[in-house]
Motif scaffolding. Structure first.
Motif, PDB file in Angstrom:
ATOM      1  N   SER A   1      -6.002 -11.895  -6.323  1.00 34.64           N
ATOM      2  CA  SER A   1      -6.408 -10.602  -6.851  1.00 34.64           C
ATOM      3  C   SER A   1      -7.228 -10.824  -8.118  1.00 34.64           C
ATOM      4  O   SER A   1      -7.139 -11.887  -8.721  1.00 34.64           O
ATOM      5  CB  SER A   1      -5.183  -9.804  -7.274  1.00 34.64           C
ATOM      6  OG  SER A   1      -4.197  -9.772  -6.259  1.00 34.64           O
TER       7      SER A   1
ATOM      8  N   ASN B   1      -6.356  -9.197 -11.292  1.00 32.75           N
ATOM      9  CA  ASN B   1      -5.268  -8.320 -11.746  1.00 32.75           C
ATOM     10  C   ASN B   1      -5.690  -7.417 -12.897  1.00 32.75           C
ATOM     11  O   ASN B   1      -6.572  -7.752 -13.684  1.00 32.75           O
ATOM     12  CB  ASN B   1      -4.054  -9.168 -12.144  1.00 32.75           C
ATOM     13  CG  ASN B   1      -3.340  -9.688 -10.910  1.00 32.75           C
ATOM     14  OD1 ASN B   1      -3.183  -8.957  -9.930  1.00 32.75           O
ATOM     15  ND2 ASN B   1      -2.939 -10.952 -10.941  1.00 32.75           N
TER      16      ASN B   1
ATOM     17  N   TYR C   1      -6.762  -5.714  -5.390  1.00 30.09           N
ATOM     18  CA  TYR C   1      -6.057  -5.528  -6.664  1.00 30.09           C
ATOM     19  C   TYR C   1      -4.920  -4.564  -6.414  1.00 30.09           C
ATOM     20  O   TYR C   1      -4.833  -3.961  -5.331  1.00 30.09           O
ATOM     21  CB  TYR C   1      -7.013  -4.964  -7.745  1.00 30.09           C
ATOM     22  CG  TYR C   1      -7.402  -3.515  -7.499  1.00 30.09           C
ATOM     23  CD1 TYR C   1      -8.298  -3.179  -6.483  1.00 30.09           C
ATOM     24  CD2 TYR C   1      -6.840  -2.475  -8.246  1.00 30.09           C
ATOM     25  CE1 TYR C   1      -8.630  -1.856  -6.225  1.00 30.09           C
ATOM     26  CE2 TYR C   1      -7.174  -1.151  -8.000  1.00 30.09           C
ATOM     27  CZ  TYR C   1      -8.068  -0.844  -6.993  1.00 30.09           C
ATOM     28  OH  TYR C   1      -8.375   0.469  -6.735  1.00 30.09           O
ATOM     29  N   ASN C   2      -4.046  -4.424  -7.393  1.00 33.06           N
ATOM     30  CA  ASN C   2      -2.989  -3.413  -7.244  1.00 33.06           C
ATOM     31  C   ASN C   2      -2.841  -2.652  -8.541  1.00 33.06           C
ATOM     32  O   ASN C   2      -3.324  -3.076  -9.587  1.00 33.06           O
ATOM     33  CB  ASN C   2      -1.670  -4.065  -6.824  1.00 33.06           C
ATOM     34  CG  ASN C   2      -1.041  -4.825  -7.969  1.00 33.06           C
ATOM     35  OD1 ASN C   2      -0.450  -4.259  -8.882  1.00 33.06           O
ATOM     36  ND2 ASN C   2      -1.202  -6.156  -7.961  1.00 33.06           N
TER      37      ASN C   2
ATOM     38  N   MET D   1       0.316  -1.463  -9.579  1.00 32.86           N
ATOM     39  CA  MET D   1       1.769  -1.307  -9.688  1.00 32.86           C
ATOM     40  C   MET D   1       2.212  -1.595 -11.120  1.00 32.86           C
ATOM     41  O   MET D   1       1.826  -2.620 -11.689  1.00 32.86           O
ATOM     42  CB  MET D   1       2.475  -2.324  -8.768  1.00 32.86           C
ATOM     43  CG  MET D   1       2.463  -1.943  -7.323  1.00 32.86           C
ATOM     44  SD  MET D   1       3.264  -3.217  -6.306  1.00 32.86           S
ATOM     45  CE  MET D   1       1.850  -3.961  -5.496  1.00 32.86           C
TER      46      MET D   1
ATOM     47  N   ASP E   1       4.666  -6.610  -9.619  1.00 28.91           N
ATOM     48  CA  ASP E   1       3.823  -6.519  -8.427  1.00 28.91           C
ATOM     49  C   ASP E   1       4.831  -6.198  -7.305  1.00 28.91           C
ATOM     50  O   ASP E   1       5.719  -5.386  -7.492  1.00 28.91           O
ATOM     51  CB  ASP E   1       3.112  -7.883  -8.300  1.00 28.91           C
ATOM     52  CG  ASP E   1       2.027  -7.952  -7.247  1.00 28.91           C
ATOM     53  OD1 ASP E   1       2.204  -7.358  -6.190  1.00 28.91           O
ATOM     54  OD2 ASP E   1       1.008  -8.626  -7.461  1.00 28.91           O
ATOM     55  N   TRP E   2       4.802  -6.826  -6.194  1.00 22.68           N
ATOM     56  CA  TRP E   2       5.773  -6.629  -5.123  1.00 22.68           C
ATOM     57  C   TRP E   2       7.190  -6.936  -5.638  1.00 22.68           C
ATOM     58  O   TRP E   2       7.370  -7.753  -6.555  1.00 22.68           O
ATOM     59  CB  TRP E   2       5.427  -7.539  -3.942  1.00 22.68           C
ATOM     60  CG  TRP E   2       5.305  -8.953  -4.401  1.00 22.68           C
ATOM     61  CD1 TRP E   2       4.200  -9.539  -4.948  1.00 22.68           C
ATOM     62  CD2 TRP E   2       6.353  -9.920  -4.438  1.00 22.68           C
ATOM     63  NE1 TRP E   2       4.495 -10.819  -5.306  1.00 22.68           N
ATOM     64  CE2 TRP E   2       5.807 -11.077  -5.004  1.00 22.68           C
ATOM     65  CE3 TRP E   2       7.688  -9.917  -4.037  1.00 22.68           C
ATOM     66  CZ2 TRP E   2       6.556 -12.222  -5.183  1.00 22.68           C
ATOM     67  CZ3 TRP E   2       8.444 -11.059  -4.225  1.00 22.68           C
ATOM     68  CH2 TRP E   2       7.859 -12.199  -4.798  1.00 22.68           C
TER      69      TRP E   2
ATOM     70  N   PRO F   1       2.813 -14.910  -7.187  1.00 27.23           N
ATOM     71  CA  PRO F   1       1.843 -13.928  -7.696  1.00 27.23           C
ATOM     72  C   PRO F   1       2.549 -12.675  -8.192  1.00 27.23           C
ATOM     73  O   PRO F   1       3.388 -12.121  -7.495  1.00 27.23           O
ATOM     74  CB  PRO F   1       0.979 -13.611  -6.466  1.00 27.23           C
ATOM     75  CG  PRO F   1       1.808 -13.968  -5.286  1.00 27.23           C
ATOM     76  CD  PRO F   1       2.683 -15.103  -5.735  1.00 27.23           C
TER      77      PRO F   1
ATOM     78  N   HIS G   1      -4.223  -2.587  -3.143  1.00 29.10           N
ATOM     79  CA  HIS G   1      -3.055  -3.011  -2.363  1.00 29.10           C
ATOM     80  C   HIS G   1      -1.950  -1.976  -2.564  1.00 29.10           C
ATOM     81  O   HIS G   1      -1.694  -1.550  -3.677  1.00 29.10           O
ATOM     82  CB  HIS G   1      -2.592  -4.382  -2.872  1.00 29.10           C
ATOM     83  CG  HIS G   1      -1.539  -5.007  -2.034  1.00 29.10           C
ATOM     84  ND1 HIS G   1      -0.215  -4.626  -2.093  1.00 29.10           N
ATOM     85  CD2 HIS G   1      -1.605  -5.973  -1.096  1.00 29.10           C
ATOM     86  CE1 HIS G   1       0.480  -5.354  -1.231  1.00 29.10           C
ATOM     87  NE2 HIS G   1      -0.340  -6.170  -0.605  1.00 29.10           N
TER      88      HIS G   1
ATOM     89  N   ARG H   1      -5.638 -11.101   6.982  1.00 29.78           N
ATOM     90  CA  ARG H   1      -4.848 -12.326   6.833  1.00 29.78           C
ATOM     91  C   ARG H   1      -3.439 -12.059   7.305  1.00 29.78           C
ATOM     92  O   ARG H   1      -2.893 -10.978   7.080  1.00 29.78           O
ATOM     93  CB  ARG H   1      -4.906 -12.887   5.417  1.00 29.78           C
ATOM     94  CG  ARG H   1      -4.243 -12.071   4.331  1.00 29.78           C
ATOM     95  CD  ARG H   1      -4.197 -12.896   3.054  1.00 29.78           C
ATOM     96  NE  ARG H   1      -3.536 -12.236   1.948  1.00 29.78           N
ATOM     97  CZ  ARG H   1      -2.226 -12.159   1.789  1.00 29.78           C
ATOM     98  NH1 ARG H   1      -1.414 -12.643   2.680  1.00 29.78           N
ATOM     99  NH2 ARG H   1      -1.713 -11.571   0.716  1.00 29.78           N
TER     100      ARG H   1
ATOM    101  N   ASP I   1       0.133 -12.017   6.769  1.00 28.42           N
ATOM    102  CA  ASP I   1       0.744 -11.973   5.436  1.00 28.42           C
ATOM    103  C   ASP I   1       1.932 -12.921   5.442  1.00 28.42           C
ATOM    104  O   ASP I   1       2.009 -13.798   6.291  1.00 28.42           O
ATOM    105  CB  ASP I   1       1.088 -10.525   5.109  1.00 28.42           C
ATOM    106  CG  ASP I   1       1.134 -10.263   3.627  1.00 28.42           C
ATOM    107  OD1 ASP I   1       0.912 -11.196   2.850  1.00 28.42           O
ATOM    108  OD2 ASP I   1       1.398  -9.123   3.238  1.00 28.42           O
TER     109      ASP I   1
END
Ligand code: DNO
Length: 361
Positions: free
Chosen positions: A66, A68, A104-105, A107, A111-112, A157, A207, A315, A317
């Motif tokens: 990403s 970020n 990018y995200n 959040m 992140d996740w 990440p 994302h 991709r 994941d």
């Protein structure tokens, strides 16, 4: 579509470009300058060196995941314009190096989020998993500690130790930020960067939030059909697009993935395809890509992408950890290679059925 694999760079990844080159049908990598911090300008020379390294292996960079976003931008602090300027410079440098896709995200803080990185499945493989109960029982400051033991020595990440040391300060930044404010800050950011995206034909691909609901009381907005369509309309420029991540939108079983894909026609620039196995709506684990191993119908997902004329990179994941591989959880070679082969197989079958049936699948 183009089949790709995420690669973290030779300094950080256990998987080599040579190995990726040998997965049938994989022609590109999705990569990043993994050691840059959010807010930093990416140096053009470093971008070029990365590109040359990838191309020397017979692959190419299909996208960046990403670049970020600094928390000041997400929370709309006074100094956000400085960080947006830096982001614009990074986009310029990427554009000049002929790179046109940025994932990018938006959040907050994390992140996740997963509560386990190595849950054992019945076949003995290990996978990332999430239970709401574990999150509810945990102090967010301890989140990193609770999972770091299972990272297999990697830096994951979104979970960089330097950032995780400041979790408390980061939470404080979100004290007055609700979903509406976060939307506003995202709009502000996107409007500022669209001119440079137009100039260099850069597709921004947000994302989704993973899981697709609030964790630890933090705001979360990229979670469902309504909100993602709202974002597309808010900044109605084709360069404002989506990374369609089935494993993230799919955490909420109310999200109808093929329907969402169709509604986002023209705005999906990148796809992350994986499968989840649910034990209850808020206890799930990552499964093999194969439909029958989890809850999603991968054929219907790939068919929806095919039908909207999706031409961007896909991709596979996260993969399961299998065959004694030691790698960053979710990002080993073996199961992602199996995933790529399976998704390529689905695509080939969909394409051939369409041709043989004279247009209808
Ligand atoms: C996790 C990834 C995410 C993703 C970012 C995009 O494995 O899918 O970390 O790369 O959210 O910015």
């Amino acid at each position: 579509m183009e089949m790709t694999l995420r690669w973290y760079g030779s300094k950080f990844d256990t998987v080599t470009l040579k190995q990726i080159r040998q997965i049938p049908g994989v022609t590109g990598v999705i990569t990043t300058l993994y050691d840059t911090a959010p807010g930093e300008v990416w140096d053009r020379g470093r971008i070029r060196a990365l590109k040359e390294e990838v191309e020397a292996s017979g692959l190419h960079i299909a996208g960046i995941e990403s670049v970020n976003i600094h928390e000041s931008i997400k929370t709309g602090q006074k100094d956000r314009d400085k960080y947006i300027e830096n982001y614009i410079k990074t986009l310029e440098n990427l554009g000049k190096e002929d790179l046109h896709l940025v994932c990018y995200n938006f959040m907050p803080v994390f992140d996740w989020t997963r509560t386990e990185l190595a849950r054992v499945r019945p076949d003995g493989s290990t996978v990332l998993a999430y239970t709401q109960k574990a999150v509810d029982d945990l102090n967010p400051e301890k989140m990193f500690e609770s999972i770091s033991g299972d990272m297999n020595g990697s830096i994951m990440p979104g979970w960089e130790p330097e950032r995780m040391e400041h979790v408390k300060e980061q939470f404080a930044m979100y004290q007055n930020i609700d979903n509406e404010k976060l939307f506003e800050n995202l709009k502000y950011f996107l409007e500022k960067i669209m001119p440079v995206c137009d100039q260099y034909e850069i597709n921004m691909a947000i994302h989704p939030d993973d899981p697709a609901w609030s964790v630890f009381g933090l705001p979360r907005i990229i979670i469902n059909k309504k909100n993602i369509l709202r974002l597309m309309a808010m900044v109605d420029n084709p360069h404002n697009g989506v990374t369609f991540c089935t494993g993230s939108f799919g955490t909420n079983l109310d999200n109808n993935l093929p329907e969402m894909i169709r509604l986002l026609k023209g705005r999906i620039h990148f796809a992350h395809i994986r499968n989840l196995k649910f034990h209850s709506p808020d206890d799930f684990e990552e499964a093999a890509h194969l439909s029958s191993d989890g809850n999603f119908d991968m054929y219907e997902i790939m068919k929806a992408l095919y039908e909207i004329g999706f031409e961007g990179p896909i991709r596979p994941d996260h993969g399961r950890m299998i065959w004694n591989e030691k790698a960053m959880p979710g990002y080993g070679l073996y199961d992602r290679a199996l995933g790529a082969a399976y998704l390529n197989g689905l695509w080939e079958a969909i394409e051939k059925c369409k041709n043989h049936a004279g247009g209808s699948i």
